[in-house]
Design a protein around this motif. Structure first.
Motif, PDB file in Angstrom:
ATOM      1  N   ALA A   5      58.734  34.811 -15.280  1.00  0.00           N
ATOM      2  CA  ALA A   5      59.296  34.606 -14.168  1.00  0.00           C
ATOM      3  C   ALA A   5      58.621  35.113 -13.106  1.00  0.00           C
ATOM      4  O   ALA A   5      58.334  34.227 -12.034  1.00  0.00           O
ATOM      5  N   ALA A   6      57.739  36.000 -12.990  1.00  0.00           N
ATOM      6  CA  ALA A   6      56.963  36.721 -11.863  1.00  0.00           C
ATOM      7  C   ALA A   6      55.585  35.564 -11.872  1.00  0.00           C
ATOM      8  O   ALA A   6      55.271  35.614 -10.623  1.00  0.00           O
ATOM      9  N   PHE A   7      55.204  35.044 -12.839  1.00  0.00           N
ATOM     10  CA  PHE A   7      54.245  34.172 -12.991  1.00  0.00           C
ATOM     11  C   PHE A   7      54.667  32.839 -12.056  1.00  0.00           C
ATOM     12  O   PHE A   7      53.664  32.123 -11.620  1.00  0.00           O
ATOM     13  N   CYS A   8      55.650  32.401 -12.505  1.00  0.00           N
ATOM     14  CA  CYS A   8      56.134  31.062 -12.064  1.00  0.00           C
ATOM     15  C   CYS A   8      56.401  30.860 -10.439  1.00  0.00           C
ATOM     16  O   CYS A   8      56.723  29.994  -9.770  1.00  0.00           O
ATOM     17  N   VAL A   9      56.496  32.023  -9.612  1.00  0.00           N
ATOM     18  CA  VAL A   9      56.912  31.867  -8.420  1.00  0.00           C
ATOM     19  C   VAL A   9      56.317  31.170  -7.701  1.00  0.00           C
ATOM     20  O   VAL A   9      56.498  29.995  -6.979  1.00  0.00           O
ATOM     21  N   PRO A  61      53.722  28.736  -8.474  1.00  0.00           N
ATOM     22  CA  PRO A  61      53.594  27.617  -8.896  1.00  0.00           C
ATOM     23  C   PRO A  61      54.983  26.461  -8.552  1.00  0.00           C
ATOM     24  O   PRO A  61      55.015  25.543  -8.175  1.00  0.00           O
ATOM     25  N   LEU A  62      56.128  27.192  -8.441  1.00  0.00           N
ATOM     26  CA  LEU A  62      57.363  26.576  -8.148  1.00  0.00           C
ATOM     27  C   LEU A  62      57.526  26.456  -6.907  1.00  0.00           C
ATOM     28  O   LEU A  62      57.957  25.238  -6.269  1.00  0.00           O
ATOM     29  N   LEU A  63      57.139  27.330  -5.827  1.00  0.00           N
ATOM     30  CA  LEU A  63      57.107  27.124  -4.434  1.00  0.00           C
ATOM     31  C   LEU A  63      56.283  25.968  -4.003  1.00  0.00           C
ATOM     32  O   LEU A  63      56.749  25.406  -2.989  1.00  0.00           O
ATOM     33  N   MET A 114      68.632  34.305 -33.378  1.00  0.00           N
ATOM     34  CA  MET A 114      67.917  33.635 -32.345  1.00  0.00           C
ATOM     35  C   MET A 114      68.305  34.630 -31.291  1.00  0.00           C
ATOM     36  O   MET A 114      69.249  35.306 -31.216  1.00  0.00           O
ATOM     37  N   TYR A 115      67.336  34.734 -30.364  1.00  0.00           N
ATOM     38  CA  TYR A 115      67.652  35.582 -29.161  1.00  0.00           C
ATOM     39  C   TYR A 115      67.011  35.036 -27.845  1.00  0.00           C
ATOM     40  O   TYR A 115      66.158  34.203 -27.963  1.00  0.00           O
ATOM     41  N   VAL A 116      67.957  34.737 -26.892  1.00  0.00           N
ATOM     42  CA  VAL A 116      67.963  33.870 -25.753  1.00  0.00           C
ATOM     43  C   VAL A 116      67.713  34.787 -24.379  1.00  0.00           C
ATOM     44  O   VAL A 116      68.659  35.584 -24.557  1.00  0.00           O
ATOM     45  N   PHE A 117      66.536  34.626 -23.825  1.00  0.00           N
ATOM     46  CA  PHE A 117      66.613  35.353 -22.603  1.00  0.00           C
ATOM     47  C   PHE A 117      66.297  34.356 -21.279  1.00  0.00           C
ATOM     48  O   PHE A 117      65.549  33.759 -21.526  1.00  0.00           O
ATOM     49  N   GLU A 118      66.796  35.114 -20.256  1.00  0.00           N
ATOM     50  CA  GLU A 118      66.856  34.142 -18.997  1.00  0.00           C
ATOM     51  C   GLU A 118      66.484  35.046 -17.876  1.00  0.00           C
ATOM     52  O   GLU A 118      67.109  36.236 -17.906  1.00  0.00           O
ATOM     53  N   ALA A 119      65.855  34.502 -16.978  1.00  0.00           N
ATOM     54  CA  ALA A 119      65.402  35.412 -15.654  1.00  0.00           C
ATOM     55  C   ALA A 119      65.448  34.270 -14.670  1.00  0.00           C
ATOM     56  O   ALA A 119      64.999  33.279 -14.613  1.00  0.00           O
ATOM     57  N   ASP A 120      66.037  34.794 -13.360  1.00  0.00           N
ATOM     58  CA  ASP A 120      65.807  33.946 -12.405  1.00  0.00           C
ATOM     59  C   ASP A 120      64.219  34.182 -11.809  1.00  0.00           C
ATOM     60  O   ASP A 120      63.695  35.363 -11.642  1.00  0.00           O
ATOM     61  N   VAL A 121      63.672  33.230 -11.042  1.00  0.00           N
ATOM     62  CA  VAL A 121      62.554  33.402 -10.439  1.00  0.00           C
ATOM     63  C   VAL A 121      62.792  33.510  -9.013  1.00  0.00           C
ATOM     64  O   VAL A 121      63.509  32.701  -8.237  1.00  0.00           O
ATOM     65  N   ARG A 122      62.411  34.461  -8.330  1.00  0.00           N
ATOM     66  CA  ARG A 122      62.558  34.940  -6.970  1.00  0.00           C
ATOM     67  C   ARG A 122      61.134  35.454  -6.396  1.00  0.00           C
ATOM     68  O   ARG A 122      60.239  35.855  -6.871  1.00  0.00           O
ATOM     69  N   PRO A 123      60.875  34.701  -5.148  1.00  0.00           N
ATOM     70  CA  PRO A 123      59.870  35.232  -4.288  1.00  0.00           C
ATOM     71  C   PRO A 123      59.983  36.771  -4.139  1.00  0.00           C
ATOM     72  O   PRO A 123      61.282  37.387  -3.862  1.00  0.00           O
ATOM     73  N   VAL A 124      59.004  37.464  -3.836  1.00  0.00           N
ATOM     74  CA  VAL A 124      59.101  38.967  -3.557  1.00  0.00           C
ATOM     75  C   VAL A 124      60.022  39.362  -2.305  1.00  0.00           C
ATOM     76  O   VAL A 124      60.594  40.378  -2.628  1.00  0.00           O
ATOM     77  N   GLY A 125      59.764  38.639  -1.392  1.00  0.00           N
ATOM     78  CA  GLY A 125      60.539  39.095  -0.123  1.00  0.00           C
ATOM     79  C   GLY A 125      62.056  38.717  -0.190  1.00  0.00           C
ATOM     80  O   GLY A 125      63.009  39.077   0.588  1.00  0.00           O
ATOM     81  N   GLY A 126      62.248  37.688  -0.885  1.00  0.00           N
ATOM     82  CA  GLY A 126      63.667  36.867  -0.995  1.00  0.00           C
ATOM     83  C   GLY A 126      64.587  37.319  -1.914  1.00  0.00           C
ATOM     84  O   GLY A 126      64.517  36.205  -2.978  1.00  0.00           O
ATOM     85  N   VAL A 153      64.366  30.392  -6.807  1.00  0.00           N
ATOM     86  CA  VAL A 153      63.493  28.956  -6.816  1.00  0.00           C
ATOM     87  C   VAL A 153      63.499  28.613  -8.024  1.00  0.00           C
ATOM     88  O   VAL A 153      63.173  27.239  -8.162  1.00  0.00           O
ATOM     89  N   GLY A 154      63.929  29.299  -9.119  1.00  0.00           N
ATOM     90  CA  GLY A 154      63.997  28.599 -10.445  1.00  0.00           C
ATOM     91  C   GLY A 154      64.638  29.706 -11.438  1.00  0.00           C
ATOM     92  O   GLY A 154      65.005  30.570 -11.157  1.00  0.00           O
ATOM     93  N   ARG A 155      64.423  29.103 -12.684  1.00  0.00           N
ATOM     94  CA  ARG A 155      65.002  29.835 -13.903  1.00  0.00           C
ATOM     95  C   ARG A 155      64.080  29.695 -15.061  1.00  0.00           C
ATOM     96  O   ARG A 155      63.641  28.761 -15.194  1.00  0.00           O
ATOM     97  N   VAL A 156      63.764  30.799 -15.566  1.00  0.00           N
ATOM     98  CA  VAL A 156      63.082  30.802 -17.046  1.00  0.00           C
ATOM     99  C   VAL A 156      63.777  31.138 -18.109  1.00  0.00           C
ATOM    100  O   VAL A 156      64.633  32.020 -18.150  1.00  0.00           O
ATOM    101  N   ARG A 157      63.694  30.292 -19.166  1.00  0.00           N
ATOM    102  CA  ARG A 157      64.664  30.657 -20.581  1.00  0.00           C
ATOM    103  C   ARG A 157      63.448  30.703 -21.590  1.00  0.00           C
ATOM    104  O   ARG A 157      62.709  29.994 -21.839  1.00  0.00           O
ATOM    105  N   LEU A 158      63.643  31.685 -22.351  1.00  0.00           N
ATOM    106  CA  LEU A 158      62.928  31.792 -23.604  1.00  0.00           C
ATOM    107  C   LEU A 158      63.775  31.925 -24.682  1.00  0.00           C
ATOM    108  O   LEU A 158      64.801  32.574 -24.581  1.00  0.00           O
TER     109      LEU A 158
END
Length: 160
Positions: free
Chosen positions: A59-63, A65-67, A116-128, A133-138
């Protein structure tokens, strides 16, 4: 001749040695099964910790590239992530509107059902903090570990 009659006719030395060997075999089998069960629980905890760490770093990496809508970078990252971590079955990134922009690994249901284990996290800019801006699912699978356990159980069964 009954089994009990056969046992009664044996010498005390044979009974002691036979009883000891039987006890040691059963104790070894019980210990092995306990160890395998403990390893299963520890591996499940490990997968949960790994999943939380990987989804957070993804999620931190994708901020950025998504923006800037640099989706090939995300494709490469997810492909590398699934290849580097054998327990990761699938990784996906979607935009805030729900459209999947990148996916790597096994898509859809797996042929062999395992835990199975499913993990999800929101992709958020540091200040916002409130702007997503997106969602990561593993999706992590324990099938590799389950194969190892099955091999160990077959060895234990062959030794018993």
């Amino acid at each position: 001749m009954t089994p009990l009659g056969w046992w009664k006719r044996r010498t005390i030395r044979f009974k002691v040695v036979g009883g000891t060997l039987t006890f040691l075999t059963l104790a070894s089998l019980a210990t092995s099964l306990y160890n395998i069960n403990t390893e299963r629980h520890q591996h499940a905890e490990h997968l949960q910790g790994l999943g939380r760490a990987l989804v957070g770093s993804a999620a931190a990496f994708c901020v950025e590239p998504l923006l800037v809508e640099d989706y090939p970078v995300i494709d490469t990252y997810l492909t590398d992530l699934t290849q580097a971590n054998v327990d990761v079955e699938e990784a996906a990134v979607e935009r805030a509107d729900g459209r999947v922009i990148s996916q790597a690994g096994v898509k859809g249901p797996t042929a062999q059902q395992s835990e199975m284990y499913v993990f999800e996290a929101d992709v958020r800019p540091v200040g916002g903090a409130s702007r997503v801006v997106g969602r990561v699912r593993l999706r992590l699978s324990a099938k590799r570990f389950e194969r190892q356990i099955a091999q160990r159980l077959s060895v234990i069964a062959a030794q018993s």
